[in-house]
Design an enzyme around this catalytic site. Structure first.
Site, PDB file in Angstrom:
ATOM      1  N   TYR A 146      61.415  59.779  23.599  1.00  0.00           N
ATOM      2  CA  TYR A 146      62.394  60.562  24.352  1.00  0.00           C
ATOM      3  C   TYR A 146      63.389  61.195  23.380  1.00  0.00           C
ATOM      4  O   TYR A 146      63.877  60.529  22.470  1.00  0.00           O
ATOM      5  CB  TYR A 146      63.147  59.655  25.333  1.00  0.00           C
ATOM      6  CG  TYR A 146      64.306  60.356  26.011  1.00  0.00           C
ATOM      7  CD1 TYR A 146      64.138  60.965  27.254  1.00  0.00           C
ATOM      8  CD2 TYR A 146      65.554  60.435  25.398  1.00  0.00           C
ATOM      9  CE1 TYR A 146      65.182  61.638  27.862  1.00  0.00           C
ATOM     10  CE2 TYR A 146      66.608  61.101  26.004  1.00  0.00           C
ATOM     11  CZ  TYR A 146      66.412  61.706  27.233  1.00  0.00           C
ATOM     12  OH  TYR A 146      67.439  62.376  27.832  1.00  0.00           O
ATOM     13  N   GLU A 190      66.155  68.438  27.024  1.00  0.00           N
ATOM     14  CA  GLU A 190      65.443  67.160  27.002  1.00  0.00           C
ATOM     15  C   GLU A 190      63.956  67.382  26.746  1.00  0.00           C
ATOM     16  O   GLU A 190      63.361  68.309  27.290  1.00  0.00           O
ATOM     17  CB  GLU A 190      65.641  66.503  28.372  1.00  0.00           C
ATOM     18  CG  GLU A 190      65.280  65.048  28.446  1.00  0.00           C
ATOM     19  CD  GLU A 190      65.592  64.505  29.836  1.00  0.00           C
ATOM     20  OE1 GLU A 190      66.673  63.933  30.027  1.00  0.00           O
ATOM     21  OE2 GLU A 190      64.745  64.671  30.733  1.00  0.00           O
TER      22      GLU A 190
END
Ligand code: GDP
Ligand code: MN
Length: 386
Positions: free
Chosen positions: A101, A189
């Site tokens: 992530y 993101e």
């Protein structure tokens, strides 16, 4: 403002971040054509402004063209968390070794963009954040200095041991920060950032939220706005020049001035109520705005009472009262409305409100308490109340 994954991928790709090839399509035939062109397994991915598409069944692997057809048929038109899928991204499927992530958000506490990375990326990142927050590594970036290469390398080293992967990830983090900064994002993101069996680091999901206050500088991003994917009330409010934010409560609020709107909501909370929205009709007293505001508030099925609080300065209370009467006659609300109008032309306003049997309450305290009481009682069906 939110944009779709395929649009965010386009921005990432222009910035030099590796993303698989893909096409956004809105028909099964076009999805099939894309799968044929790639001539290898593809992913069919729902394009909706919500996370967790994978878990909701909106991200599917298609081994061949026929499977791509079947998935496109299933996913186009699908409902994901209340949003209808009108577009799918058909993209070359990647072979995944690891999922990490990487995200950047503005952090008000540190007054800086904060980069977050975790080796435990993928669809369960929320659970990782809630249960094992130590697995997420954070760095606040000095906005004047920008992100330094050694910082990006340090973050990348939290993700991988192999120096080859660390170098690629560091480069991606630098580029991602560039994107974040250049488009005035409030969030960017990549989840997951994957590694492939041949040692490549690739972004296979992309998310960018733009800070609305920076949008005027980015016409090309404004043009990406997908009206079908947005809350129709927020859109109507923007068109009508009203500031509106939906909230989860049951008291619809219509106030002039952002400060007074905040104070009104605070008071609603203070007395135990729950606002259904923030709505500032602005400084002018155009009755049309009141009508639009009322229409937006009434569209929300949770609203059990409407609280109108107007402080007349430049705004003239009689104009607002005319707007209320107009809205009342046109929309025939079947829930109680409580009003407090005070200031410029207050007396005229009271006379106008009488036409629809509304009276202005004496104080803000009174009107807030009344709204809460009415929203809680079943009187929400009785019709108008002063
Ligand atoms: P999200 O659920 O909305 O975040 O959608 P993602 O694009 O992140 O996809 C969800 C999950 O589907 C990923 O975490 C992967 O596990 C899987 N997935 C997505 N794209 C691919 C791909 O190209 N190949 C493989 N094998 N899995 C994928
Ligand atoms: Mn994802």
């Amino acid at each position: 403002m939110k944009i779709h994954e395929y649009q965010a991928r386009g921005i990432f790709a222009s910035a030099g971040i590796p993303v698989p090839r893909g096409k956004a399509v809105s028909t099964v035939a076009d999805a099939v054509a894309a799968a044929e062109e790639y001539a290898r397994p593809v992913m069919v991915k729902a394009q909706v402004h919500v996370g967790g598409r994978g878990k909701a069944g909106g991200v599917q692997y298609a081994e061949n063209v026929e499977a791509a057809r079947v998935w496109a048929q299933k996913i186009l038109g699908m409902d994901i968390k209340g949003l209808k899928v009108n577009t799918v991204l058909v993209t070359e499927a990647a072979d995944i070794v690891t999922e990490a992530y990487v995200g950047i958000v503005i952090d008000r506490a540190s007054k800086a963009p904060v980069i977050m990375v975790s080796a435990a990326g993928g669809v369960d990142i929320e659970e990782v954040a809630a249960k094992t927050p130590e697995k997420i590594c954070k760095l606040a970036v000095d906005p004047q200095m920008g992100l330094r290469a050694y910082q990006a390398r340090d973050l990348a080293a939290r993700l991988y041991r192999d120096i080859n992967l660390v170098r690629q990830a560091a480069d991606i983090i630098m580029k991602l920060y560039d994107v974040y900064w250049k488009v005035d994002a409030s969030l960017v993101e990549i989840n997951p950032l994957i590694t492939t069996p041949d040692g490549k680091v690739v972004a296979i999901d992309a998310k960018i939220n733009i800070d609305d206050n920076g949008l005027f500088r980015h016409k090309e991003i404004e043009a990406m706005r997908d009206l079908d994917a947005e809350d129709p009330s927020e859109h109507e409010a923007r068109e009508g020049d009203l500031s509106f934010v939906s909230l989860s409560g049951n008291i619809g609020c219509m106030v002039n001035g952002a400060g007074l709107a905040m104070a009104t909501m605070d008071l609603v909370k203070h007395y135990g109520g729950d606002p259904a929205n923030f709505l500032d009709i602005g400084g002018s007293s155009n009755p049309q705005k009141v009508l639009t505001a009322m229409r937006i508030i009434l569209r929300n099925p949770n609203v059990r009472a409407i609280l109108i609080n107007i402080f007349g300065g430049i705004t003239r209370c009689d104009d607002v009262a005319n707007g209320i009467v107009m809205a009342y006659e046109e929309l025939r609300p079947d829930i109680p409305i409580v009003v407090r109008l005070t200031g410029t032309n207050e007396e005229e306003a009271r006379k106008i409100l009488k036409k629809v049997n509304l009276e202005s309450a004496a104080t803000l305290d009174d009107v807030v308490k009344m709204a809460i009481k009415l929203a809680e009682s079943d009187a929400a069906n009785v019709g108008r109340v002063a």
